[in-house]
Scaffold this motif. Structure first.
Motif, PDB file in Angstrom:
ATOM      1  N   LEU A 148       0.831  -1.204   0.000  1.00  0.00           N
ATOM      2  CA  LEU A 148       0.000   0.000   0.000  1.00  0.00           C
ATOM      3  C   LEU A 148       0.870   1.261   0.000  1.00  0.00           C
ATOM      4  O   LEU A 148       0.575   2.221  -0.722  1.00  0.00           O
ATOM      5  CB  LEU A 148      -0.936  -0.010   1.212  1.00  0.00           C
ATOM      6  CG  LEU A 148      -1.961   1.104   1.287  1.00  0.00           C
ATOM      7  CD1 LEU A 148      -2.883   1.096   0.070  1.00  0.00           C
ATOM      8  CD2 LEU A 148      -2.784   0.963   2.564  1.00  0.00           C
ATOM      9  N   VAL A 149       1.941   1.257   0.772  1.00  0.00           N
ATOM     10  CA  VAL A 149       2.872   2.399   0.766  1.00  0.00           C
ATOM     11  C   VAL A 149       3.421   2.599  -0.648  1.00  0.00           C
ATOM     12  O   VAL A 149       3.485   3.721  -1.157  1.00  0.00           O
ATOM     13  CB  VAL A 149       4.013   2.193   1.789  1.00  0.00           C
ATOM     14  CG1 VAL A 149       5.133   3.213   1.581  1.00  0.00           C
ATOM     15  CG2 VAL A 149       3.476   2.276   3.215  1.00  0.00           C
TER      16      VAL A 149
ATOM     17  N   VAL B 160      10.979   2.171  -2.040  1.00  0.00           N
ATOM     18  CA  VAL B 160       9.812   2.646  -1.289  1.00  0.00           C
ATOM     19  C   VAL B 160       9.087   1.457  -0.659  1.00  0.00           C
ATOM     20  O   VAL B 160       8.631   1.532   0.489  1.00  0.00           O
ATOM     21  CB  VAL B 160       8.879   3.483  -2.192  1.00  0.00           C
ATOM     22  CG1 VAL B 160       7.545   3.752  -1.513  1.00  0.00           C
ATOM     23  CG2 VAL B 160       9.559   4.788  -2.590  1.00  0.00           C
ATOM     24  N   PHE B 161       9.001   0.337  -1.375  1.00  0.00           N
ATOM     25  CA  PHE B 161       8.414  -0.870  -0.802  1.00  0.00           C
ATOM     26  C   PHE B 161       9.207  -1.283   0.444  1.00  0.00           C
ATOM     27  O   PHE B 161       8.624  -1.609   1.484  1.00  0.00           O
ATOM     28  CB  PHE B 161       8.387  -2.008  -1.829  1.00  0.00           C
ATOM     29  CG  PHE B 161       7.915  -3.320  -1.259  1.00  0.00           C
ATOM     30  CD1 PHE B 161       6.563  -3.552  -1.028  1.00  0.00           C
ATOM     31  CD2 PHE B 161       8.817  -4.322  -0.947  1.00  0.00           C
ATOM     32  CE1 PHE B 161       6.131  -4.746  -0.489  1.00  0.00           C
ATOM     33  CE2 PHE B 161       8.394  -5.533  -0.404  1.00  0.00           C
ATOM     34  CZ  PHE B 161       7.043  -5.738  -0.181  1.00  0.00           C
TER      35      PHE B 161
ATOM     36  N   THR C 143       5.538  -0.071   8.105  1.00  0.00           N
ATOM     37  CA  THR C 143       4.392  -0.906   8.455  1.00  0.00           C
ATOM     38  C   THR C 143       4.688  -1.705   9.716  1.00  0.00           C
ATOM     39  O   THR C 143       3.839  -1.795  10.621  1.00  0.00           O
ATOM     40  CB  THR C 143       4.014  -1.847   7.291  1.00  0.00           C
ATOM     41  OG1 THR C 143       3.700  -1.051   6.140  1.00  0.00           O
ATOM     42  CG2 THR C 143       2.818  -2.704   7.652  1.00  0.00           C
ATOM     43  N   ALA C 144       5.866  -2.295   9.817  1.00  0.00           N
ATOM     44  CA  ALA C 144       6.241  -3.037  11.029  1.00  0.00           C
ATOM     45  C   ALA C 144       6.247  -2.107  12.242  1.00  0.00           C
ATOM     46  O   ALA C 144       5.757  -2.471  13.322  1.00  0.00           O
ATOM     47  CB  ALA C 144       7.601  -3.705  10.841  1.00  0.00           C
ATOM     48  N   TRP C 145       6.779  -0.914  12.064  1.00  0.00           N
ATOM     49  CA  TRP C 145       6.786   0.068  13.143  1.00  0.00           C
ATOM     50  C   TRP C 145       5.360   0.410  13.577  1.00  0.00           C
ATOM     51  O   TRP C 145       5.060   0.453  14.776  1.00  0.00           O
ATOM     52  CB  TRP C 145       7.546   1.310  12.653  1.00  0.00           C
ATOM     53  CG  TRP C 145       7.582   2.429  13.633  1.00  0.00           C
ATOM     54  CD1 TRP C 145       8.433   2.583  14.688  1.00  0.00           C
ATOM     55  CD2 TRP C 145       6.707   3.567  13.647  1.00  0.00           C
ATOM     56  NE1 TRP C 145       8.139   3.744  15.361  1.00  0.00           N
ATOM     57  CE2 TRP C 145       7.085   4.371  14.749  1.00  0.00           C
ATOM     58  CE3 TRP C 145       5.643   3.978  12.840  1.00  0.00           C
ATOM     59  CZ2 TRP C 145       6.432   5.558  15.050  1.00  0.00           C
ATOM     60  CZ3 TRP C 145       4.997   5.164  13.137  1.00  0.00           C
ATOM     61  CH2 TRP C 145       5.403   5.939  14.238  1.00  0.00           C
TER      62      TRP C 145
ATOM     63  N   ALA D  79       1.037   9.191  -5.988  1.00  0.00           N
ATOM     64  CA  ALA D  79       1.565  10.553  -5.836  1.00  0.00           C
ATOM     65  C   ALA D  79       2.398  10.955  -7.049  1.00  0.00           C
ATOM     66  O   ALA D  79       2.287  12.081  -7.542  1.00  0.00           O
ATOM     67  CB  ALA D  79       2.395  10.660  -4.557  1.00  0.00           C
ATOM     68  N   LEU D  80       3.231  10.038  -7.550  1.00  0.00           N
ATOM     69  CA  LEU D  80       4.023  10.339  -8.744  1.00  0.00           C
ATOM     70  C   LEU D  80       3.124  10.676  -9.929  1.00  0.00           C
ATOM     71  O   LEU D  80       3.392  11.613 -10.683  1.00  0.00           O
ATOM     72  CB  LEU D  80       4.923   9.161  -9.108  1.00  0.00           C
ATOM     73  CG  LEU D  80       6.127   8.904  -8.219  1.00  0.00           C
ATOM     74  CD1 LEU D  80       6.880   7.658  -8.707  1.00  0.00           C
ATOM     75  CD2 LEU D  80       7.062  10.101  -8.188  1.00  0.00           C
TER      76      LEU D  80
END
Length: 170
Positions: free
Chosen positions: A23-24, A152-153, A160-162, A31-32
């Motif tokens: 998703l990120v 970016v992935f 995501t883990a954070w 955005a690009l």
């Protein structure tokens, strides 16, 4: 603080990790496109590629000229997220389960960057775009976009883990 108590919890966390990181990456691509009109991969092409495999067609002269198939967009997006989940499982298998409890940025970033091997040496050649986009009109731009997107992935894996650690006690 997460507590990895059983296999189903670990599976669930890896599922969340893969979906979140993907998703990120998709937010980055959106955005690009929105801000600078830089297009990303059309995941319908991935679906088209996958749908032609049962017919014995793995390599295409140019996937853009291959006949579209029904539900290729859905199939492509589904495989995109499943791939993100598989890559997340790959990261966890390389760095260990403790990383899910105490994630660090560098392993996630490097793993994300390493996943660019898949499009460079599998997808792009199969699509007819050559190894590492060598048959595209601007190979260096395509390569740079792929590497940046996979970076970016990787960042998405970390964040995501954070976030999972911040939000829950599993």
């Amino acid at each position: 603080m997460l507590a990895l108590t059983d296999t189903s919890t670990t599976f669930f966390l890896v599922l969340l990790l893969g979906i979140g990181a993907t998703l990120v990456m998709d937010i980055w691509a959106f955005a690009l496109k929105r801000l600078w009109n830089i297009p990303s991969l059309d995941y319908a092409l991935v679906g088209r590629w996958l749908a032609h495999m049962p017919k014995g067609i793995l390599f295409h002269q140019n996937i853009l000229n291959t006949s579209p198939v029904r539900f290729e967009g859905f199939l492509g997006w589904l495989s995109h997220y499943l791939t993100g989940i598989i890559f997340a499982a790959g990261l966890v298998s390389v760095v260990g389960l403790d990383w899910l409890v105490s994630p660090t940025f560098l392993p996630a970033l490097l793993f994300g960057m390493a996943t660019v091997v898949f499009p460079f040496f599998v997808m792009q050649p199969c699509f007819g775009f050559g190894i590492a986009a060598s048959k595209t009109p601007k190979p260096m731009i395509a390569r740079s976009k792929s590497l940046l997107t996979h970076s970016v992935f990787g960042a998405g894996l970390y964040f995501t883990a954070w976030a999972i650690n911040l939000l829950g006690n599993f």
